[in-house]
Write an enzyme that holds these catalytic residues in place. Structure first.
Site, PDB file in Angstrom:
ATOM      1  N   LYS A 194      73.790  31.497  91.378  1.00  0.00           N
ATOM      2  CA  LYS A 194      73.297  32.874  91.466  1.00  0.00           C
ATOM      3  C   LYS A 194      73.339  33.300  92.932  1.00  0.00           C
ATOM      4  O   LYS A 194      72.643  32.747  93.776  1.00  0.00           O
ATOM      5  CB  LYS A 194      71.879  32.967  90.910  1.00  0.00           C
ATOM      6  CG  LYS A 194      71.311  34.383  90.914  1.00  0.00           C
ATOM      7  CD  LYS A 194      69.920  34.392  90.308  1.00  0.00           C
ATOM      8  CE  LYS A 194      69.322  35.781  90.299  1.00  0.00           C
ATOM      9  NZ  LYS A 194      67.947  35.794  89.735  1.00  0.00           N
ATOM     10  N   LYS A 247      76.359  34.238  88.291  1.00  0.00           N
ATOM     11  CA  LYS A 247      75.859  35.603  88.424  1.00  0.00           C
ATOM     12  C   LYS A 247      76.007  36.032  89.876  1.00  0.00           C
ATOM     13  O   LYS A 247      75.565  35.301  90.754  1.00  0.00           O
ATOM     14  CB  LYS A 247      74.390  35.641  87.988  1.00  0.00           C
ATOM     15  CG  LYS A 247      73.740  37.008  88.082  1.00  0.00           C
ATOM     16  CD  LYS A 247      72.267  36.953  87.659  1.00  0.00           C
ATOM     17  CE  LYS A 247      71.642  38.342  87.740  1.00  0.00           C
ATOM     18  NZ  LYS A 247      70.211  38.309  87.378  1.00  0.00           N
TER      19      LYS A 247
END
Length: 325
Positions: A194, A247
């Site tokens: 992330k 992400k």
């Protein structure tokens, strides 16, 4: 004339293009994010995310019913609580907003696969994903709160825990807590990679989770780093993750591909809020064909190696893929 390859032979008509197409996007690929809030009678559009809404629990069923009718197999729930404090205690409350939403959804649609986002940013008054001490986001104390949150979500009926906090060791601690609490069967989809991305802006509008000081660069990854992504993912695999997520999605297709090539676990991609809102804004201006751009984007994520895609486009994409009115 000198001989050359005629690649166009397999592009000559729609039927042959369909027959030799290498990657297909299906409704089975989608996980649809939903935002639940306290109160009643609430269905309010997120200003920076056209078509995405805050739902109070009494309005949530209508949205979930539509998701099920469309054949989308899974949702992920994000909660926006009324009360926040320094350690995000409402995140693990038995009567917390996400816990109540999980119970409600599973009672009405027991076969819908319900994922719970496990983070603290929506629940803390400072907006960070962990506990803060002396202006610093502390790792190990944050893990204790996150473990309690994961267990409370599993107890409410979540089918999968999706930790998005990026604290070191979060998979280990959550796995141990779930097992000890009697939930060894509940999988963990780790937000393994992330990045500290500018593409999250509209989500913070939706989740009311903007940091009140500093930023998240001490725990989310530097966008310039790729080898670090493999280290992060390898740690989560060793700690017991069942699925890995990257992400954001679009700017990190190379990372999706590297995870797919290096690990034998399903890989998810989060087609995040900023990616969604840019498409929506350009489509509203008439500058792009929204349908074509969305389906091309989702196909690109699949081609990069994503087995699952979290996307706010899910409902529209199902309509387009299945030729629904």
């Amino acid at each position: 004339m000198k001989s050359f390859s005629r690649h166009r032979r397999l592009r000559s008509g729609e039927n042959i293009r369909r027959m030799v197409r290498e990657h297909q996007v299906s409704p089975d690929d989608f996980i649809y994010p939903l935002f639940v809030v306290e109160g009643s009678g609430i269905k309010e559009e997120v200003p920076s995310m056209p078509g995405v809404f805050h739902f109070s629990l009494d309005r949530l069923n209508e949205e979930v019913d539509e998701v099920v009718e469309l054949g989308i197999p899974s949702i992920i729930l994000f909660g926006v609580p009324e009360d926040k404090d320094a350690c995000g205690s409402s995140a693990h409350a038995d009567e917390g907003i996400v816990q109540r939403a999980i119970r409600q959804v599973k009672e009405r649609h027991p076969d819908l696969y319900v994922m719970a986002d496990t983070c603290l940013c929506q629940y803390t008054d400072h907006g960070h994903c962990g506990v803060v001490e002396n202006g610093e986001i502390v790792n190990d104390e944050s893990l204790r709160v996150l473990a309690r949150t994961a267990v409370s979500q599993a107890r409410a009926g979540a089918d999968l825990i999706a930790p998005s906090n990026m604290m070191d060791g979060f998979v280990t601690v959550i796995r141990e807590a779930l097992d000890e609490a009697g939930f060894p069967h509940i999988p963990i989809m780790s937000y393994a990679v992330k990045y500290a991305s500018a593409f999250y802006g509209p989500f913070r509008d939706a989740a009311h989770s903007t940091p009140q000081f500093g930023d998240r660069r001490t725990y989310q990854m530097d966008p310039a780093n790729a080898r670090e992504a493999l280290r992060e993912a390898a740690s989560d695999v060793a700690e017991g993750a069942d699925l890995l997520m990257v992400k954001p999605g679009l700017a990190y297709m190379d990372i999706i591909h590297q995870l797919k090539e290096n690990f034998h676990l399903p890989v998810a991609a989060y087609n995040v809020s900023g990616e969604y809102s840019m498409v929506k804004a350009a489509a509203e201006k008439g500058w792009i064909d929204e349908r074509k751009v969305v389906l091309e984007t989702l196909t690109g994520l699949k081609r990069a190696g994503a087995d699952l895609i979290l996307t706010y486009h899910a409902k529209d994409a199902v309509h387009w893929l299945t030729n629904r009115a």
